[in-house]
Motif scaffolding. Structure first.
Motif, PDB file in Angstrom:
ATOM      1  N   ASN A  85       1.322  -1.090  -0.190  1.00 23.18           N
ATOM      2  CA  ASN A  85      -0.003  -0.197   0.262  1.00 23.18           C
ATOM      3  C   ASN A  85       0.691   1.194  -0.195  1.00 23.18           C
ATOM      4  O   ASN A  85       2.055   1.175   0.388  1.00 23.18           O
ATOM      5  N   GLU A  86       0.484   2.163  -0.677  1.00 20.56           N
ATOM      6  CA  GLU A  86       1.156   3.460  -0.283  1.00 20.56           C
ATOM      7  C   GLU A  86       1.810   4.236   0.007  1.00 20.56           C
ATOM      8  O   GLU A  86       2.638   4.781   0.671  1.00 20.56           O
ATOM      9  N   LYS A  87       0.462   3.715   1.392  1.00 22.78           N
ATOM     10  CA  LYS A  87       0.436   4.935   2.840  1.00 22.78           C
ATOM     11  C   LYS A  87      -0.448   4.628   3.645  1.00 22.78           C
ATOM     12  O   LYS A  87      -1.367   3.277   3.436  1.00 22.78           O
ATOM     13  N   VAL A  88       0.431   4.397   4.477  1.00 19.87           N
ATOM     14  CA  VAL A  88       0.477   2.843   5.860  1.00 19.87           C
ATOM     15  C   VAL A  88       1.101   3.598   7.252  1.00 19.87           C
ATOM     16  O   VAL A  88       2.004   4.153   7.409  1.00 19.87           O
ATOM     17  N   LYS A  89       0.195   3.720   7.986  1.00 20.89           N
ATOM     18  CA  LYS A  89       0.098   4.433   9.870  1.00 20.89           C
ATOM     19  C   LYS A  89       0.011   3.123  10.847  1.00 20.89           C
ATOM     20  O   LYS A  89      -0.726   2.335  10.447  1.00 20.89           O
ATOM     21  N   PHE A  90       0.689   3.715  11.372  1.00 22.57           N
ATOM     22  CA  PHE A  90       0.935   2.323  12.543  1.00 22.57           C
ATOM     23  C   PHE A  90       0.645   2.641  13.741  1.00 22.57           C
ATOM     24  O   PHE A  90       1.496   4.207  14.547  1.00 22.57           O
TER      25      PHE A  90
END
Length: 315
Positions: A85-90
């Protein structure tokens, strides 16, 4: 972020602080004398790196992410994102009710995330973009974990995503050099503080162009000789932690400005939060980004009594 605060004390005034604490706690003259004698002995400046490890003892995973929680007792977890995925947050939701959000920029690379919210249940969530234009995300992984950290200082001694270093890092080598012949942790803090404020310049161009999710690199900051507030904080954190001085990298607000700074723990005093010196009447503060570019008078006028600074996140 535009500036950075750093907590330490001017050498000539350190003894006033220690004397004040002794008068409150009832230190005897004999104890004070012994402390003075001990302070003349150089401390061991050998770097000690608490190297994070994904040991695989306890793992939670799905087809796009692997989270190793084998060493939560040491104050960290290690996450590896294998998706595309192009944009990933944790996100890390801590027991102290603070939620930390990290932008995941690496693929197939283990990243160390600190557990600075104390003991208790943490909720870890991975979010992937479903509409980049609308900034919409969907949770694709979620896991709760009970955490019990064996030593409260471990999260503030271990390398992590925002201040990563190892035994070969330039920042560690420079920190070792600066700690040579120092007789106390306070001396080390002072040497590192002055080195950074006198050699690293504030990068105005970078400050105007830096984007959300920026991750500082201590060695890069040292090599380039310039950086923004997060870079200052990250560099000093790497140097100090490698010298076994617990250091909190803190992010919050200085007035209306988003800002980064550090606080240190020293045995003689405890956690030094934004305080660097005592002049016999009041505490005063110093901001190394400002100190590197302004007169001390201008710095003190801006900082005032420290009430402008509000901590949001601790790394």
């Amino acid at each position: 972020m535009s500036n950075i605060i750093f907590s330490t004390r001017h050498k000539g005034l350190l003894f006033l602080c220690i004397a004040l604490l002794c008068s409150i706690s009832g230190c005897s003259s004999k104890q004070t004398k012994q402390t003075a004698v001990q302070a003349e002995i150089p401390r061991d400046n050998t770097p000690r790196i608490l190297t994070p490890a994904a040991t695989g003892t306890t793992i939670f995973e799905n087809d796009i992410v692997t989270m190793d929680v084998s060493n939560t007792s040491a104050g960290y977890i290690i996450l590896t994102y294998q998706g595309h995925n192009e944009k990933v947050k944790f996100q890390v939701s801590a027991p102290d009710e603070v939620t930390y959000t990290y932008l995941v920029t690496d693929r197939e690379k283990p990243i160390v995330y600190p557990l600075t919210g104390g003991n208790g249940v943490y909720l870890f969530s991975l979010l992937e973009s479903v509409d980049a234009k609308k900034d919409l995300y969907a949770i694709t992984f979620s896991q709760e974990t009970e955490v019990s950290i064996t030593d409260e200082f471990l999260p503030y001694l271990t390398p992590n995503v925002y201040s990563f270093f190892d035994s070969s890092s330039l920042s560690v080598l420079k920190g070792t050099e600066l700690a040579k012949e120092c007789c106390s942790d306070l001396d080390v803090i002072e040497n590192i503080y002055y080195f950074v404020t006198q050699t690293i310049t504030y990068d105005e161009e970078k400050a105007q162009s830096v984007t959300y999710g920026y991750i500082p690199n201590p060695d890069e900051t040292l090599s380039l000789g310039k950086g923004i507030c997060f870079d200052y904080a990250s560099l000093m954190t790497a140097m100090l932690r490698s010298q076994q001085i617990p250091t909190r990298l803190e992010v919050g607000y200085a007035g209306e400005v988003y800002h980064a700074w550090i606080s240190c723990y020293v045995d003689e005093i405890g956690w030094v939060d934004h305080i660097i010196q005592f002049d016999g009447e009041s505490w005063s503060l110093m901001d190394p980004t400002l100190a590197a570019n302004n007169s001390s008078t201008a710095v003190q006028e801006y900082i005032g009594d420290g009430s402008k600074y509000i901590v949001k996140y601790t790394y």
